[in-house]
Motif scaffolding. Structure first.
Motif, PDB file in Angstrom:
ATOM      1  N   ASN A 159     -33.090  27.198 107.544  1.00 16.93           N
ATOM      2  CA  ASN A 159     -34.295  27.939 107.920  1.00 16.93           C
ATOM      3  C   ASN A 159     -35.045  27.347 109.106  1.00 16.93           C
ATOM      4  O   ASN A 159     -35.549  28.080 109.952  1.00 16.93           O
ATOM      5  CB  ASN A 159     -35.231  28.033 106.710  1.00 16.93           C
ATOM      6  N   GLU A 160     -35.155  26.037 109.166  1.00 15.85           N
ATOM      7  CA  GLU A 160     -35.846  25.410 110.298  1.00 15.85           C
ATOM      8  C   GLU A 160     -35.333  23.984 110.471  1.00 15.85           C
ATOM      9  O   GLU A 160     -34.842  23.366 109.515  1.00 15.85           O
ATOM     10  CB  GLU A 160     -37.365  25.397 110.103  1.00 15.85           C
ATOM     11  N   VAL A 161     -35.438  23.469 111.697  1.00 18.89           N
ATOM     12  CA  VAL A 161     -34.913  22.142 112.008  1.00 18.89           C
ATOM     13  C   VAL A 161     -35.946  21.329 112.770  1.00 18.89           C
ATOM     14  O   VAL A 161     -36.810  21.883 113.460  1.00 18.89           O
ATOM     15  CB  VAL A 161     -33.618  22.241 112.848  1.00 18.89           C
ATOM     16  N   ILE A 172     -33.368  19.249 108.148  1.00 22.37           N
ATOM     17  CA  ILE A 172     -33.216  20.686 107.987  1.00 22.37           C
ATOM     18  C   ILE A 172     -34.005  21.165 106.780  1.00 22.37           C
ATOM     19  O   ILE A 172     -33.850  20.626 105.678  1.00 22.37           O
ATOM     20  CB  ILE A 172     -31.741  21.063 107.780  1.00 22.37           C
ATOM     21  N   ALA A 173     -34.850  22.160 106.972  1.00 25.79           N
ATOM     22  CA  ALA A 173     -35.482  22.859 105.849  1.00 25.79           C
ATOM     23  C   ALA A 173     -34.531  23.972 105.445  1.00 25.79           C
ATOM     24  O   ALA A 173     -34.211  24.852 106.239  1.00 25.79           O
ATOM     25  CB  ALA A 173     -36.833  23.429 106.255  1.00 25.79           C
ATOM     26  N   CYS A 212     -36.971  26.071 101.143  1.00 22.73           N
ATOM     27  CA  CYS A 212     -37.804  25.396 102.147  1.00 22.73           C
ATOM     28  C   CYS A 212     -37.678  26.177 103.446  1.00 22.73           C
ATOM     29  O   CYS A 212     -36.580  26.331 103.984  1.00 22.73           O
ATOM     30  CB  CYS A 212     -37.338  23.956 102.356  1.00 22.73           C
ATOM     31  N   THR A 213     -38.790  26.674 103.936  1.00 22.68           N
ATOM     32  CA  THR A 213     -38.771  27.534 105.119  1.00 22.68           C
ATOM     33  C   THR A 213     -39.260  26.852 106.385  1.00 22.68           C
ATOM     34  O   THR A 213     -38.923  27.285 107.478  1.00 22.68           O
ATOM     35  CB  THR A 213     -39.629  28.784 104.873  1.00 22.68           C
ATOM     36  N   CYS A 214     -40.062  25.793 106.262  1.00 24.69           N
ATOM     37  CA  CYS A 214     -40.610  25.109 107.429  1.00 24.69           C
ATOM     38  C   CYS A 214     -40.572  23.598 107.219  1.00 24.69           C
ATOM     39  O   CYS A 214     -40.687  23.117 106.094  1.00 24.69           O
ATOM     40  CB  CYS A 214     -42.057  25.534 107.690  1.00 24.69           C
ATOM     41  N   ALA A 230     -42.501  25.557 101.410  1.00 20.17           N
ATOM     42  CA  ALA A 230     -41.525  26.348 100.666  1.00 20.17           C
ATOM     43  C   ALA A 230     -41.927  27.807 100.650  1.00 20.17           C
ATOM     44  O   ALA A 230     -43.088  28.160 100.861  1.00 20.17           O
ATOM     45  CB  ALA A 230     -41.386  25.843  99.245  1.00 20.17           C
ATOM     46  N   GLN A 231     -40.947  28.639 100.379  1.00 26.17           N
ATOM     47  CA  GLN A 231     -41.184  30.063 100.229  1.00 26.17           C
ATOM     48  C   GLN A 231     -41.912  30.320  98.910  1.00 26.17           C
ATOM     49  O   GLN A 231     -41.533  29.785  97.879  1.00 26.17           O
ATOM     50  CB  GLN A 231     -39.837  30.788 100.233  1.00 26.17           C
TER      51      GLN A 231
END
Length: 235
Positions: A159-161, A172-173, A212-214, A230-231
């Motif tokens: 989702n995000e790095v 990494i998320a 985990c999004t961010c 987290a989402q």
């Protein structure tokens, strides 16, 4: 759409207008004098904060689809990268308004310069991380090359790095894809070795029950700790 940049010291707000569609990403130059934006109107723009007048910003239009991400070189105030739904990454030199390009097979979700400015990291919809050596752009004929890659396949949604402060590891998320996983949110650590040619997952930490999004590092350094979001779960 309009954007706002806030100068806290003077408690004032300046609005920048110019993009005709959604602004998808923003990034400051390392000297703090310019702001780059990425937009669904197929363009990137560079705003000169001290001399801004509407219509006077630099417009860059070489992508053929929505520009979804932007990252400025942390060591060079004239170089930044953009990522697009046209499956390409472009490295721009604002002095000549020209770019070098790397074409990929998947739509790109994230783009991030390493803190030392040597590499551009991208992640895509195939759950892959790829490294581009930005130092080779100067000798390339309008193109860039991917020097390293790792794929998480059916293991994670990437989702995000974010880079660590030494440019030798990536956090990494992510979310576990397994339908039976009760704790899906994970932070995976990938090391960068061999001049960027070797990307290796060295461990993962369960961070949240949901994806985990961010993820971010505050003032990246040897001792910096990540912050993860987290989402939210739906009732």
């Amino acid at each position: 759409p309009a954007m706002s940049a806030i100068k806290v010291s003077k408690s004032s707000e300046v609005t920048f207008t110019g993009h005709s569609k959604t602004v998808n990403g923003v990034a400051w130059s390392c000297d703090g004098k310019r702001l780059a934006t990425a937009s669904s109107d197929l363009s990137a723009r560079v705003w000169h904060l001290e001399q801004h007048r509407e219509g006077k910003e630099t417009e860059l239009k070489e992508h053929t689809d929505s520009v979804d991400g932007v990252s400025w070189n942390p060591t060079h105030p004239d170089l930044f990268a953009t990522a697009s739904a046209d499956k390409s990454v472009r490295l721009w030199d604002i002095r000549g308004r020209k770019s070098t390009v790397v074409q990929t097979q998947e739509e790109i979700l994230n783009v991030a310069f390493s803190p030392d400015g040597n590499f551009i990291l991208i992640s895509d919809k195939n759950e892959s991380l790829k490294l581009i050596d930005s130092r080779k752009a100067a000798v390339a004929s309008g193109t860039l090359n991917i020097v390293g890659e790792i794929n998480f396949g059916q293991t994670y949604w990437v989702n995000e790095v974010v880079w660590n402060g030494e440019s030798n590891a990536i956090l990494i998320a992510a979310g576990r894809q397994s339908a039976t996983a009760t704790e899906k949110g994970v932070v995976d650590v990938v090391t960068v070795q061999g001049g960027g040619s070797e990307l290796k997952s060295v461990g993962a930490v369960t961070a949240h029950t949901a994806n985990c999004t961010c993820i971010c590092l505050h003032a990246p350094s040897k001792s910096a700790r990540p912050t993860v979001r987290a989402q939210s779960r739906l009732p």
